[in-house]
Write an enzyme that holds these catalytic residues in place. Structure first.
Site, mmCIF file in Angstrom:
data_model
loop_
_atom_site.group_PDB
_atom_site.id
_atom_site.type_symbol
_atom_site.label_atom_id
_atom_site.label_comp_id
_atom_site.label_asym_id
_atom_site.label_seq_id
_atom_site.Cartn_x
_atom_site.Cartn_y
_atom_site.Cartn_z
ATOM 1 N N SER A 1 63.756 75.112 -19.876
ATOM 2 C CA SER A 1 64.989 74.398 -19.520
ATOM 3 C C SER A 1 64.905 73.660 -18.221
ATOM 4 C CB SER A 1 66.141 75.393 -19.660
ATOM 5 O OG SER A 1 65.810 76.428 -18.767
ATOM 6 N N ASP B 1 74.159 75.889 -12.449
ATOM 7 C CA ASP B 1 74.884 77.191 -13.120
ATOM 8 C C ASP B 1 74.105 78.568 -12.665
ATOM 9 O OD1 ASP B 1 72.402 77.106 -14.532
ATOM 10 O OD2 ASP B 1 73.022 76.318 -16.315
ATOM 11 N N HIS C 1 69.706 77.482 -13.216
ATOM 12 C CA HIS C 1 69.173 76.053 -13.019
ATOM 13 C C HIS C 1 69.486 75.487 -11.784
ATOM 14 C CE1 HIS C 1 69.421 77.051 -17.460
ATOM 15 N NE2 HIS C 1 68.162 76.988 -17.222
#
Ligand SMILES: *[C@@H]1O[C@H](CO)[C@@H](O)[C@H](O)[C@H]1NC(C)=O
Ligand SMILES: *[C@@H]1O[C@H](CO)[C@@H](O)[C@H](O)[C@H]1NC(C)=O
Length: 358
Positions: free
Chosen positions: A39, A320, A323
């Site tokens: 991610s 978040d 990340h």
């Protein structure tokens, strides 16, 4: 008068920047960029997968041109920025949607929740783990070879590309650290698990080399023990970093660097380089950022859909629970491209990786 001349200087500098930007357009420093990872680099490959690990909703992408979602941050990822530093005028597209016209300049295979190990992240749903990303790359090479209709030319092209690999965090966050769900990992000590991961990573990187890659930048892991969601789940008191988890990550990084040196020794003409994320993100003298996520997070650490993120996104490290924000990605990309300390990248930063002969 003093004011005027300052203004003048500013305009001259902007003018030079504009000229450089202009020269760079259509003239990237390498013909292609291929991206592997999780991610931290996913730019939309997970959008249509059956998984909880996707970022195809606001407030992800609020600072991305056009508000495009699918990236696990407010703006651009580290891979987007390295692409820009390499002089690509367009973003490297996600593999999931890349067209025949786009693939010769590279694609991004990154997938949220993916790991070096196939099973990492499986409790969240489908994901393109590293072996699948490399399988996709193999198929893409066949597609490219058919399009270019000249195998020697395609082989030469692939040697000139830059390859980025940024993966491994999910083998901890979404595997080793959840023994209830991943019991087989629990039979290893931290050191044994790191050794296992490095052995598998080395095999995958060797496959990538056998598929024609030569210039490969491999990112070490950040201090996962300091990720806000990890502190929330595993931290004891006061919200400070979870040292035991940092320790595990440091063991992984400590084994990855010599593994990269060994690949350079063993594989003729290969140019692997290790990027030390810990070094790049080490706290800079006295600057303290608020240690809270910028968006409102759900229990899994991702942003709650359609909520408003913090207004000063340039002052947050985390977007978040896991990340980095675009600003943190900027620091990572800039220093992996042009290192500031000799710890940042070894043996080369990406700007030198571009120049070195195969
Ligand atoms: C992470 O843990 C290591 C080892 O316990 C510790 O030395 C280091 O300071 C921690 N990192 C940060 C950024 O706090
Ligand atoms: C990464 O850089 C830090 C310095 O910030 C250093 O302590 C660490 O040993 C480096 N890691 C590796 C694997 O070289």
């Amino acid at each position: 008068m003093a004011c005027d001349s300052q203004l003048f200087t500013v305009f001259v500098v902007l003018g030079i920047l504009q000229i450089q930007t202009f020269l760079v357009v259509g003239e990237p420093r390498v013909p292609c960029l291929f991206i592997f990872g999780d991610s931290l680099v996913d730019n939309g490959n997970n959008n249509n997968l059956e998984t909880q690990a996707k970022a195809n909703y606001k407030p992800y992408g609020v600072d991305f041109p056009g508000g495009v979602t699918g990236r696990f941050t407010n703006g651009r990822t580290i891979a987007d920025m390295i692409g820009h530093l390499l002089g690509f005028s367009k973003f490297i597209p996600p593999h999931a949607t890349a067209t025949d016209d786009e693939i010769s300049t590279g694609v991004n295979y990154g997938s949220g929740s993916a790991g070096i190990r196939d099973e990492s992240g499986s409790h969240l749903g489908d994901r393109l783990y590293l072996a699948r990303q490399i399988r996709n790359h193999k198929a893409l090479i066949t597609r490219l070879t058919n399009l270019q209709n000249n195998k020697a030319l395609t082989d030469e092209h692939l040697k000139q590309c830059i390859y980025l690999s940024n993966i491994g965090s999910n083998d901890y966050i979404n595997n080793f650290l959840i023994p209830e769900l991943y019991p087989q990992s629990h039979s290893y000590t931290s050191d044994q698990f790191a050794a296992l991961l490095i052995r598998q990573y080395t095999q995958h990187l060797t496959t990538l080399y056998n598929l024609g890659a030569r210039k490969i930048a491999v990112f070490g892991l950040g201090q996962i023990g300091c990720a806000l969601e990890v502190i929330a789940r595993f931290g004891k008191d006061g919200g400070s970093c979870v040292d035991l988890i940092n320790d595990s990550v440091n063991i992984f990084n400590g084994r990855l660097k010599p593994a990269i040196d060994k690949l350079n020794n063993d594989l003729a003409g290969s140019r692997f380089t290790f990027i030390n994320v810990t070094s790049i993100l080490a706290p800079q003298g006295g600057v303290q950022f608020p240690n809270i996520p910028c968006c409102q997070v759900r229990p899994d650490g991702q942003c709650i859909p359609d909520t408003n993120p913090c207004p000063n996104r340039g002052l947050s490290v985390y977007y978040d629970g896991f990340h980095p924000t675009e600003i943190a990605n900027t620091v990572l990309a800039t220093r992996s491209y042009t290192s500031l300390s000799n710890m940042d990248a070894s043996p080369y930063d990406i700007s030198h990786l571009v120049q070195v002969a195969n």
